[in-house]
Design an enzyme around this catalytic site. Structure first.
Site, PDB file in Angstrom:
ATOM      1  N   HIS A  82       0.604  -1.085   0.118  1.00 14.98           N
ATOM      2  CA  HIS A  82       0.097   0.089  -0.111  1.00 14.98           C
ATOM      3  C   HIS A  82       0.882   1.090   0.105  1.00 14.98           C
ATOM      4  O   HIS A  82       1.641   1.336   0.735  1.00 14.98           O
ATOM      5  CB  HIS A  82      -0.888  -0.019   1.174  1.00 14.98           C
ATOM      6  N   ASP A 161     -14.933   3.055   7.349  1.00 15.71           N
ATOM      7  CA  ASP A 161     -13.945   3.853   6.938  1.00 15.71           C
ATOM      8  C   ASP A 161     -14.460   4.636   5.414  1.00 15.71           C
ATOM      9  O   ASP A 161     -14.123   5.608   5.454  1.00 15.71           O
ATOM     10  CB  ASP A 161     -12.618   3.187   6.531  1.00 15.71           C
ATOM     11  N   ARG A 168     -13.733  13.111   6.230  1.00 21.85           N
ATOM     12  CA  ARG A 168     -12.660  13.604   6.517  1.00 21.85           C
ATOM     13  C   ARG A 168     -12.186  14.672   5.319  1.00 21.85           C
ATOM     14  O   ARG A 168     -11.501  15.596   5.414  1.00 21.85           O
ATOM     15  CB  ARG A 168     -11.804  12.552   6.894  1.00 21.85           C
ATOM     16  N   SER A 183      -7.325   4.265   8.915  1.00 22.40           N
ATOM     17  CA  SER A 183      -8.070   4.088   7.876  1.00 22.40           C
ATOM     18  C   SER A 183      -7.294   2.976   6.903  1.00 22.40           C
ATOM     19  O   SER A 183      -7.916   2.045   6.267  1.00 22.40           O
ATOM     20  CB  SER A 183      -8.228   5.445   7.203  1.00 22.40           C
ATOM     21  N   LYS A 187      -8.560  -1.375   6.362  1.00 23.15           N
ATOM     22  CA  LYS A 187      -8.853  -2.030   5.107  1.00 23.15           C
ATOM     23  C   LYS A 187      -8.127  -3.106   4.671  1.00 23.15           C
ATOM     24  O   LYS A 187      -8.234  -4.224   4.258  1.00 23.15           O
ATOM     25  CB  LYS A 187      -8.888  -0.892   3.836  1.00 23.15           C
TER      26      LYS A 187
END
Ligand code: URA
Length: 425
Positions: A82, A161, A168, A183, A187
């Protein structure tokens, strides 16, 4: 439990109890806590922080808001990556098939771009026919048959989320380390990967502008992953200038294919291989050399199969924007700055990105770089080419680039910034 007392707790710099956290995440997901109340709480968290135990509980509550995927039936170890997002960050495109070619299964649930950073799904959608939306069963089939899949996360994964991130985004509360860490990791943990490598970007084009904040974010996420049984490591990598020579959807696909063909810009190749090595080591395949899979064509073979399996045509011509505008060097010397944020905003203004979730993107739009910091340049040579279908946007994009390109006199000493700044395990 009432939401006002939860907001007051954080407003008054106290710790949220596990019960408060579980309740507020669940009540917000069900619509019992209103957006304005969650927005006040998010701002209190941004201003007053959360300790590691609060972040861990907040993350667990977001995981529990939805389904968890399970890849344990796959015959290969799973590895995921990620990135916290950057300009020209196309690394997932060559990386996923490369790591699959080395023996791991890569379930890459990716997102779309918002603001100045691009999104992996937008890039791949530049390929005619390619589909981002797969059912869980289709995703498993591609993973089993090809070894890597890049697709959109389903609505069932960490729905708390999805709701909170959208809130946000419009309340100035994205840049809170506890909220970013929970967040991302909710996931990734719900997705069920066995190992995870985080690419935490640092610099003008990233969320984290300085290395101290990036280190804190990385170590928070590594801690969360490890506590949930996911082997997690992080690289902190430079985002002061764009990665590679392109920012924009089809432009970045073209560059990724160059990397898979054994060429491509040195920084993209270096980071792809470094992340591949991290992923393979975390998946227990540390003795496989990913450079070989790039050189012998097996990574390219996996790319083609992955694109075909998701309806795309790997041989189709990529879209090209209707209009181009070239920016030339004003003086001779050494290029010392090519600011990532400015290039990202320019690409976005040209049509490569979107302002709202539902906006379309232009596949061919973006910015192509003809030089990188440290390169010698000659007055009048092309430095950048801007691409768009909407040429009325050129002036607006050029405004973003004002002051972003600096050329110092010839022979000025230039100290290159390394791509990989640190590793957190
Ligand atoms: N990416 C995410 O998924 N969440 C954040 O909060 C920031 C970046």
């Amino acid at each position: 439990m009432d939401v006002i007392s939860v907001i007051r707790t954080k407003r008054d710099r106290e710790r949220l109890s596990p019960e408060q956290i579980d309740w507020v995440i669940d009540a917000y997901t069900r619509g019992e806590v209103a957006h304005e109340q969650m927005s006040a709480l998010a701002m209190a968290i941004l201003l007053n922080g959360m300790d590691r135990a609060e972040i861990a509980r907040w993350t667990a509550a977001m995981i529990n808001s939805g389904e968890r995927m399970d890849f344990s039936s796959l015959p290969r170890p799973t590895a995921d990556k990620h990135s916290t997002g950057g300009v020209g960050d196309k690394i997932t495109l060559p990386l996923a098939p490369l790591v699959a070619a080395c023996g791991a299964a890569v379930p890459q649930l990716s997102g779309r771009g918002l603001g100045h950073t691009g999104g992996t799904l937008d890039k791949l959608e530049a390929i005619p026919g390619w589909r981002a939306l797969l059912s869980n069963a289709e995703m498993m089939d591609v993973l089993r048959d090809v070894g890597s899949v890049i697709c959109a996360a389903g609505d069932g994964l960490a729905p708390a989320d999805k709701k909170l991130y959208a809130l946000r985004d419009v309340t100035g509360t994205v840049e809170a380390i506890p909220l970013i860490a929970s967040s991302i990791m909710s996931k990734k943990i719900a997705e069920g990967t066995g190992s995870l490598v985080l690419d935490v970007k640092v610099g003008s084009g990233a969320f984290m502008k300085n290395i101290e904040d990036a280190r804190e974010l990385a170590s928070t996420m590594v801690g969360l992953g490890t506590d949930h049984g996911v082997r997690t490591t992080a690289l902190l990598t430079d985002m002061s200038t764009p990665l590679g020579l392109t920012a924009g959807n089809a432009l970045e696909v073209r560059e990724s294919v160059e990397v898979l063909a054994g060429g491509g810009p040195a920084d993209v190749v270096e980071l792809t291989l470094a992340l591949a090595r991290e992923m393979l080591a975390a998946a227990g395949l540390g003795d496989v050399d990913p450079a070989k899979a790039l050189a012998d064509g097996s990574a390219m073979d996996h790319w083609r199969r992955m694109i075909l399996a998701q309806g795309g045509d790997p041989d189709a011509a990529l879209p090209v924007a209707r209009e181009q505008h070239v920016v030339h060097a004003a003086a001779s010397g050494v290029l010392t700055t090519l600011d990532a944020y400015a290039v990202g905003v320019a690409a976005w203004r040209l049509g490569a990105g979107r302002a709202r979730k539902e906006d379309p993107v232009q596949a061919g739009a973006g910015v192509e770089l003809h030089a990188k910091p440290g390169d010698p340049v000659t007055a009048g040579q092309p430095l950048l080419t801007l691409h768009t279908d909407t040429p009325e946007k050129f002036a607006y994009a050029l405004e973003a680039l004002d002051g972003a390109v600096l050329v110092a006199p010839e022979h000025t000493a230039y100290e290159p910034t390394p791509i990989i700044l640190d590793r957190i395990a």
